[in-house]
Design a protein around this motif. Structure first.
Motif, mmCIF file in Angstrom:
data_model
loop_
_atom_site.group_PDB
_atom_site.id
_atom_site.type_symbol
_atom_site.label_atom_id
_atom_site.label_comp_id
_atom_site.label_asym_id
_atom_site.label_seq_id
_atom_site.Cartn_x
_atom_site.Cartn_y
_atom_site.Cartn_z
ATOM 1 N N TRP A 221 0.849 -1.188 0.000
ATOM 2 C CA TRP A 221 0.000 0.000 0.000
ATOM 3 C C TRP A 221 0.883 1.236 0.000
ATOM 4 O O TRP A 221 1.951 1.268 0.616
ATOM 5 N N GLY A 222 0.439 2.279 -0.727
ATOM 6 C CA GLY A 222 1.206 3.515 -0.762
ATOM 7 C C GLY A 222 0.315 4.741 -0.709
ATOM 8 O O GLY A 222 -0.866 4.693 -1.081
ATOM 9 N N LEU A 223 0.889 5.845 -0.230
ATOM 10 C CA LEU A 223 0.177 7.117 -0.139
ATOM 11 C C LEU A 223 1.144 8.227 -0.513
ATOM 12 O O LEU A 223 2.273 8.275 -0.008
ATOM 13 N N THR A 224 0.703 9.120 -1.390
ATOM 14 C CA THR A 224 1.526 10.252 -1.816
ATOM 15 C C THR A 224 0.742 11.540 -1.633
ATOM 16 O O THR A 224 -0.429 11.620 -2.042
ATOM 17 N N TYR A 225 1.375 12.543 -1.041
ATOM 18 C CA TYR A 225 0.773 13.871 -0.878
ATOM 19 C C TYR A 225 1.587 14.865 -1.695
ATOM 20 O O TYR A 225 2.813 14.958 -1.542
ATOM 21 N N ARG A 226 0.902 15.588 -2.560
ATOM 22 C CA ARG A 226 1.532 16.654 -3.338
ATOM 23 C C ARG A 226 0.957 17.983 -2.864
ATOM 24 O O ARG A 226 -0.255 18.188 -2.906
ATOM 25 N N SER A 227 1.812 18.867 -2.441
ATOM 26 C CA SER A 227 1.372 20.103 -1.809
ATOM 27 C C SER A 227 0.785 21.081 -2.827
ATOM 28 O O SER A 227 1.015 20.985 -4.036
ATOM 29 N N SER A 267 -2.883 3.977 -3.388
ATOM 30 C CA SER A 267 -3.135 2.797 -4.220
ATOM 31 C C SER A 267 -2.672 1.532 -3.504
ATOM 32 O O SER A 267 -1.904 1.566 -2.535
ATOM 33 N N LEU A 268 -3.156 0.430 -4.017
ATOM 34 C CA LEU A 268 -2.818 -0.903 -3.507
ATOM 35 C C LEU A 268 -2.332 -1.761 -4.657
ATOM 36 O O LEU A 268 -2.977 -1.821 -5.711
#
Length: 425
Positions: A221-227, A267-268
């Motif tokens: 599992w992953g998580l990305t934050y774009r400011s 996403s997974l």
């Protein structure tokens, strides 16, 4: 709410169809061919190559060798305009979106087992929208160009065998140019409409952060934050062919504040066996930051101020969106991997605030792709996408007296081809 005055004359960073393929609004998704094959469904949970610098910087530490990776996307859009109603004469060819190319490039290297660094150059936003000179809606927008190029140095750290994190500062350069006409031919001895052209640019800083977690031997599992990125575009507003009585012809200093929105991508990735891998992803984008755009012009004469040229702008009033994507890959042989995907991305604009500069509807994408590795050091990825949108209605009123009303239906589609080469050292 900001009162519309000469709509279409400003919003240097707020319109597009022609360059964006998978992402809606005016965002671009063309930063990776390896991700494009699955419609970017597993972008935040897969580290296939150095393009993970954009997809999820936490994945960089999963790359075991130094590598360079780069490529480009070629986009061929089609715009079909029908059901036109306008107070102006002219044409509606619908070929405003030209063939375009979007390049990208990355480099990365591990420092040790726990740290990796890299750099990336890519385009997160962009458009070119060039209508024919006789376009009936030219009074609301005849030409639009917006380009954002981002440079991102990145670092990634492995916390333990299951969790990695990463992040990078983004240095973002924005350039924009907009044109539209004003219906002043009847007042002009030369019998010509006035034209407004606005150009501006700025450089601003943001950041990307990511986390990637191995939930099991099969699932990641992953998580990305774009400011968000705050810009103050500086440039000029040029008025030409305006009636002499207006006293407006000339060049004026212009300043425009705009904030491009933050987003969260999660996403997974699930490996069913040695052959099949599935991807599921969703992205939230805070398009609601875009409410109105106002350009402040300097040195405008008194009559120009009375006509509203001191501050010219437009309401946008977009809303937040959730996009979804589903994809799969099949390892055909040690050299070949096949990919496919589907994505749905709703429009941030509604029928009430959609303009000829952003005639986008709800977007659907079907993709096919493959990766070929003739040697351990080299991988060539490529992907094809077909994109189509629901019919988008445009209904722009004549609020200034100088812009004939224009309404129409837009049916947009596009073909996209993305290619990428990765070399490992």
């Amino acid at each position: 709410m900001y009162k519309k005055t000469f709509p279409g004359a400003v919003a240097l960073a707020a319109y597009a169809f022609s360059l964006q393929v998978h992402a809606n609004g005016f965002a671009l998704n063309e930063q990776s061919a390896s991700g494009a094959g699955t419609a970017y469904a597993g972008r935040a949970s897969s580290a296939l190559d150095a393009s993970t610098i954009f997809g999820n910087p936490a994945g960089l530490v999963k790359l075991k060798r130094a590598e360079v990776s780069g490529g480009f996307a070629v986009i061929d859009p089609s715009v079909d305009i029908s059901g036109v109603s306008s107070d102006a004469s002219g044409s509606n060819k619908g070929d405003s979106a030209p063939l375009a190319a979007v390049p990208f490039g990355y480099a990365s290297t591990p420092l040790n087992d726990d740290f990796s660094v890299g750099i990336g150059v890519y385009a997160p936003y962009g458009l070119v929208n060039d209508y024919e000179s006789s376009f009936q809606g030219r009074y609301h927008g005849s030409y639009s160009m917006v380009k954002v190029v981002t440079f991102q140095p990145t670092i990634s750290y492995r916390i333990n065998d299951s969790i990695s994190v990463g992040g990078g500062v983004t240095i973002n350069r924005i350039d924009g140019e907009l044109k539209n006409n004003l219906a002043t031919a009847a007042l002009n001895p030369a019998g010509k409409d006035a034209e407004i052209k606005i150009k501006g640019d700025d450089t601003a800083v943001g950041y990307n952060l990511g986390v990637m977690v191995e939930l099991s031997d099969a699932a990641t599992w992953g998580l990305t934050y774009r400011s968000k990125v705050d810009y103050t575009l500086k440039g000029h507003t040029t008025v030409s062919d305006s009636p002499a009585a207006f006293g407006l012809n000339g060049r004026y200093g212009t300043s425009l504040d705009v904030t491009l929105p933050e987003s969260v991508d999660t996403s997974l990735t699930y490996r069913f066996d040695d052959k099949w891998t599935g991807y599921l992803g969703t992205t939230w984008t805070r398009w609601s930051r875009l409410k109105a755009f106002v350009a402040e012009n300097e040195g405008v004469p008194p009559l120009g101020l009375a006509l509203g040229f001191g501050s010219i702008g437009e309401d946008v009033d977009w809303h937040d969106t959730w996009s979804v994507a589903l994809g799969t890959s099949y390892q055909l042989s040690p050299q070949w991997v096949l990919r496919t995907g589907f994505a749905y991305d709703p429009s941030p604009a509604t029928n009430e605030n959609r303009s000829v500069r952003i005639p986008v509807g709800n977007r659907h994408s079907v993709t096919l792709g493959a990766g070929y590795s003739p040697a351990d050091d080299l991988t060539i990825d490529f992907a094809y996408a077909y994109i189509w949108e629901s019919t988008a209605s445009i209904n722009q009123e004549n609020t200034s007296g100088l812009q004939p009303a224009y309404s129409a239906r837009y049916d947009n589609s596009a073909h996209g081809l993305t290619a990428q080469l990765t070399y490992r050292f």
